[in-house]
Enzyme design. Structure first.
Site, PDB file in Angstrom:
ATOM      1  NE  ARG A  26      -8.158 -12.741  20.065  1.00 50.83           N
ATOM      2  CZ  ARG A  26      -7.279 -12.994  21.031  1.00 50.83           C
ATOM      3  NH1 ARG A  26      -7.649 -12.952  22.305  1.00 50.83           N
ATOM      4  NH2 ARG A  26      -6.016 -13.257  20.751  1.00 50.83           N
ATOM      5  CG  ASP A  27      -5.428 -10.189  22.978  1.00 54.77           C
ATOM      6  OD1 ASP A  27      -6.038  -9.999  24.036  1.00 54.77           O
ATOM      7  OD2 ASP A  27      -4.323 -10.759  22.927  1.00 54.77           O
ATOM      8  CG  HIS A 218      -0.268 -13.383  21.526  1.00 55.87           C
ATOM      9  ND1 HIS A 218      -1.261 -13.009  20.640  1.00 55.87           N
ATOM     10  CD2 HIS A 218      -0.709 -12.985  22.737  1.00 55.87           C
ATOM     11  CE1 HIS A 218      -2.235 -12.427  21.282  1.00 55.87           C
ATOM     12  NE2 HIS A 218      -1.938 -12.393  22.568  1.00 55.87           N
ATOM     13  CG  HIS A 220      -0.393  -9.455  26.301  1.00 58.88           C
ATOM     14  ND1 HIS A 220      -1.593  -8.807  26.345  1.00 58.88           N
ATOM     15  CD2 HIS A 220      -0.610 -10.582  25.602  1.00 58.88           C
ATOM     16  CE1 HIS A 220      -2.519  -9.529  25.708  1.00 58.88           C
ATOM     17  NE2 HIS A 220      -1.940 -10.627  25.250  1.00 58.88           N
ATOM     18  CB  CYS A 251      -6.582 -12.347  28.604  1.00 62.52           C
ATOM     19  SG  CYS A 251      -7.800 -13.606  28.991  1.00 62.52           S
ATOM     20  CG  ASN A 260      -2.413  -7.509  22.754  1.00 67.57           C
ATOM     21  OD1 ASN A 260      -2.111  -8.681  22.674  1.00 67.57           O
ATOM     22  ND2 ASN A 260      -3.627  -7.109  23.114  1.00 67.57           N
TER      23      ASN A 260
HETATM   24  P1  HMG Z   1     -18.784 -22.611  30.587  1.00 64.07           P
HETATM   25  O1  HMG Z   1     -19.572 -21.610  31.365  1.00 64.07           O
HETATM   26  O2  HMG Z   1     -18.062 -23.681  31.328  1.00 64.07           O
HETATM   27  O3  HMG Z   1     -19.660 -23.200  29.382  1.00 64.07           O
HETATM   28  O4  HMG Z   1     -17.724 -21.818  29.737  1.00 64.07           O
HETATM   29  P2  HMG Z   1     -20.611 -24.431  29.234  1.00 64.07           P
HETATM   30  O5  HMG Z   1     -19.995 -25.320  28.212  1.00 64.07           O
HETATM   31  O6  HMG Z   1     -20.966 -25.012  30.580  1.00 64.07           O
HETATM   32  O7  HMG Z   1     -21.872 -23.702  28.648  1.00 64.07           O
HETATM   33  C1  HMG Z   1     -22.544 -22.688  29.376  1.00 64.07           C
HETATM   34  C2  HMG Z   1     -23.434 -21.903  28.421  1.00 64.07           C
HETATM   35  O8  HMG Z   1     -22.620 -21.230  27.450  1.00 64.07           O
HETATM   36  C3  HMG Z   1     -24.369 -22.799  27.615  1.00 64.07           C
HETATM   37  O9  HMG Z   1     -25.543 -22.034  27.376  1.00 64.07           O
HETATM   38  C4  HMG Z   1     -23.634 -22.996  26.338  1.00 64.07           C
HETATM   39  O10 HMG Z   1     -24.476 -23.272  25.232  1.00 64.07           O
HETATM   40  C5  HMG Z   1     -22.984 -21.634  26.119  1.00 64.07           C
HETATM   41  P3  HMG Z   1     -26.879 -22.204  28.261  1.00 64.07           P
HETATM   42  O11 HMG Z   1     -27.272 -23.636  28.080  1.00 64.07           O
HETATM   43  O12 HMG Z   1     -26.445 -21.877  29.687  1.00 64.07           O
HETATM   44  O13 HMG Z   1     -27.803 -21.181  27.671  1.00 64.07           O
HETATM   45  N1  HMG Z   1     -21.786 -21.713  25.302  1.00 64.07           N
HETATM   46  C6  HMG Z   1     -21.546 -20.910  24.241  1.00 64.07           C
HETATM   47  N2  HMG Z   1     -22.265 -19.918  23.682  1.00 64.07           N
HETATM   48  C7  HMG Z   1     -21.726 -19.317  22.596  1.00 64.07           C
HETATM   49  N3  HMG Z   1     -20.538 -19.663  22.065  1.00 64.07           N
HETATM   50  C8  HMG Z   1     -19.798 -20.636  22.591  1.00 64.07           C
HETATM   51  C9  HMG Z   1     -20.309 -21.305  23.737  1.00 64.07           C
HETATM   52  N4  HMG Z   1     -19.834 -22.318  24.502  1.00 64.07           N
HETATM   53  C10 HMG Z   1     -20.755 -22.551  25.442  1.00 64.07           C
HETATM   54  N5  HMG Z   1     -18.625 -20.971  22.069  1.00 64.07           N
HETATM   55  C11 HMG Z   1     -16.444 -21.498  27.722  1.00 64.07           C
HETATM   56  C12 HMG Z   1     -16.824 -22.461  28.853  1.00 64.07           C
HETATM   57  C13 HMG Z   1     -15.290 -22.135  26.981  1.00 64.07           C
HETATM   58  C14 HMG Z   1     -17.642 -21.342  26.821  1.00 64.07           C
HETATM   59  C15 HMG Z   1     -16.059 -20.134  28.349  1.00 64.07           C
HETATM   60  O14 HMG Z   1     -15.105 -20.371  29.343  1.00 64.07           O
HETATM   61  C16 HMG Z   1     -15.513 -19.147  27.354  1.00 64.07           C
HETATM   62  O15 HMG Z   1     -16.199 -18.700  26.466  1.00 64.07           O
HETATM   63  N6  HMG Z   1     -14.230 -18.776  27.522  1.00 64.07           N
HETATM   64  C17 HMG Z   1     -13.551 -17.862  26.617  1.00 64.07           C
HETATM   65  C18 HMG Z   1     -12.806 -16.830  27.379  1.00 64.07           C
HETATM   66  C19 HMG Z   1     -12.094 -15.887  26.440  1.00 64.07           C
HETATM   67  O16 HMG Z   1     -12.589 -15.546  25.395  1.00 64.07           O
HETATM   68  N7  HMG Z   1     -10.901 -15.434  26.874  1.00 64.07           N
HETATM   69  C20 HMG Z   1     -10.129 -14.509  26.088  1.00 64.07           C
HETATM   70  C21 HMG Z   1      -9.489 -15.116  24.891  1.00 64.07           C
HETATM   71  S1  HMG Z   1      -7.998 -16.010  25.231  1.00 64.07           S
HETATM   72  C22 HMG Z   1      -6.769 -14.789  25.277  1.00 64.07           C
HETATM   73  O17 HMG Z   1      -7.059 -13.631  25.270  1.00 64.07           O
HETATM   74  C23 HMG Z   1      -5.337 -15.229  25.259  1.00 64.07           C
HETATM   75  C24 HMG Z   1      -4.678 -15.038  23.894  1.00 64.07           C
HETATM   76  O18 HMG Z   1      -4.761 -13.690  23.486  1.00 64.07           O
HETATM   77  C25 HMG Z   1      -3.218 -15.469  23.950  1.00 64.07           C
HETATM   78  C26 HMG Z   1      -2.439 -14.859  25.129  1.00 64.07           C
HETATM   79  O19 HMG Z   1      -2.437 -13.631  25.286  1.00 64.07           O
HETATM   80  O20 HMG Z   1      -1.843 -15.661  25.854  1.00 64.07           O
HETATM   81  C27 HMG Z   1      -5.360 -15.896  22.820  1.00 64.07           C
HETATM   82 MG    MG Z   2      -3.405 -12.094  24.161  1.00 61.21          MG
END
Ligand code: HMG
Ligand code: MG
Length: 308
Positions: A26-27, A218, A220, A251, A260
């Site tokens: 995933r990450d 967690h 990095h 990320c 990581n």
């Molecule tokens: P947004 O653009 O504000 O979404 O994003 P929205 O709610 O306005 O929706 C826009 C469109 O996306 C819509 O479709 C929704 O249906 C669709 P449309 O009507 O335009 O066709 N949509 C989705 N589709 C599939 N699955 C979903 C989903 N939600 C909405 N779940 C949103 C808001 C939260 C969706 C976006 O910002 C997002 O997906 N963010 C995730 C980013 C991410 O994955 N980052 C990496 C992971 S975190 C990380 O790595 C840190 C960690 O490792 C810990 C650390 O290291 O600190 C965990």
């Molecule tokens: Mg991470």
């Protein structure tokens, strides 16, 4: 070959066993531009589970427009099949929860930010908005009998905001545990933390009556501090550490998040300290090297030392 190293030298006051929580699929993969095939992802996850890793986070049910690499999340879970409790998936909102449920996930991970700036960058919302969404997803998921882990990002510092008060992080962890999450993983998203900071962060949690058993780290490795920070965590009683086979990942929305902590590097440290993990280091080295070679990334330090 690693034998006869590392020579086991236990140190007093450390846990006898810890959980290594694998995040490579995933990450590790989420920021890679080059698309990895669904079957290569399934092979990677399967090899890591066969190496004895108890938890292998498989993918994310986030917006495929935000993270194209993980658009095949449902296909990855279908390919794994069977009991998916050892394969948590990231879920940002109720849409993600529906998709994860339909795909058969039984353990999910919600994620929030300790800072306003990263909540905007990563989730397009405010810090409070992200916490509210995580609480709602957790409540709905628990009604369905799912287990829910939580991540707090930018616990040690933020690309845009700079320093992050430890008390604020602990307060957010308290909210997530109260919402029904079984564990909070404290993210050093950009790898700026140091060993004393780990200690201070754990102590801030203890002041809010959060037992160290409910916390994971967690880390990095952006600034090369991850293993020192693991050691500080071990001394403070932490028993769950996230890591990524091959050291891949970061990320895409964090500005400066690179690799990581490599699972192999973590396992080497733990083996030297005679702390049980149940994980076969050689098997993780092989699985990590297959992925780093396919991505054209450098091997982790341990993989480079053991395989050349
Ligand atoms: P947004 O653009 O504000 O979404 O994003 P929205 O709610 O306005 O929706 C826009 C469109 O996306 C819509 O479709 C929704 O249906 C669709 P449309 O009507 O335009 O066709 N949509 C989705 N589709 C599939 N699955 C979903 C989903 N939600 C909405 N779940 C949103 C808001 C939260 C969706 C976006 O910002 C997002 O997906 N963010 C995730 C980013 C991410 O994955 N980052 C990496 C992971 S975190 C990380 O790595 C840190 C960690 O490792 C810990 C650390 O290291 O600190 C965990
Ligand atoms: Mg991470």
């Amino acid at each position: 070959m690693s034998a006869p190293f590392p020579v086991p030298y236990p140190a007093a006051g450390l846990p006898e066993a810890v959980t290594v929580y694998e995040v490579g699929p995933r990450d590790g993969l989420q920021a890679e531009k080059q698309l990895v095939s669904t079957s290569a992802k399934i092979d990677f996850i399967t090899a890591l589970r066969q190496a004895g890793l108890p938890m292998v986070e498989a993918t994310s049910f986030v917006s495929p427009r935000w993270v194209p690499q993980l658009a095949d999340a449902a296909d990855v879970l279908a390919g794994l099949g069977g009991d998916l409790s050892a394969h948590p998936v990231l879920v940002p909102n109720l849409t993600g929860l529906e998709r994860a449920s339909e795909a058969g996930a039984s353990t999910i991970a919600v994620f929030v930010s300790a800072t306003e700036s990263f909540a905007q960058q990563n989730l397009n919302t405010t810090r409070a908005g992200a916490i509210g969404a995580a609480q709602e997803v957790t409540a709905r998921a628990r009604e369905r009998g799912m287990r829910v882990r939580a991540y707090v990002s930018m616990c040690f510092g933020d690309t845009w905001q700079g320093q992050v008060p430890v008390a604020e992080v602990a307060h957010i962890s308290r909210e997530l545990l109260d919402a029904g999450c079984y564990e909070v993983s404290l993210g050093d998203t950009i790898g700026v933390g140091t060993a004393g900071h780990v200690d201070a962060l754990i102590q801030a949690h203890q002041r809010l009556d959060i037992a160290v058993e409910r916390l994971a780290l967690h880390l990095h490795d952006t600034y090369g501090q991850a293993l020192a920070n693991v050691y500080a965590g071990l001394r403070a009683g932490v028993r769950c550490f996230d890591a990524s086979a091959g050291g891949i990942g970061g990320c895409p929305f964090a500005g400066s998040a690179t690799g990581n902590l490599a699972t192999e590097d973590l396992l080497w440290l733990l083996a030297g300290l005679q702390i049980r993990t149940g994980v076969d280091l050689d098997a993780v080295v092989r699985a990590g090297a297959v992925m780093t070679d396919a991505l054209g990334r450098p091997r982790s330090r341990i993989a480079a030392a053991m395989l050349g």
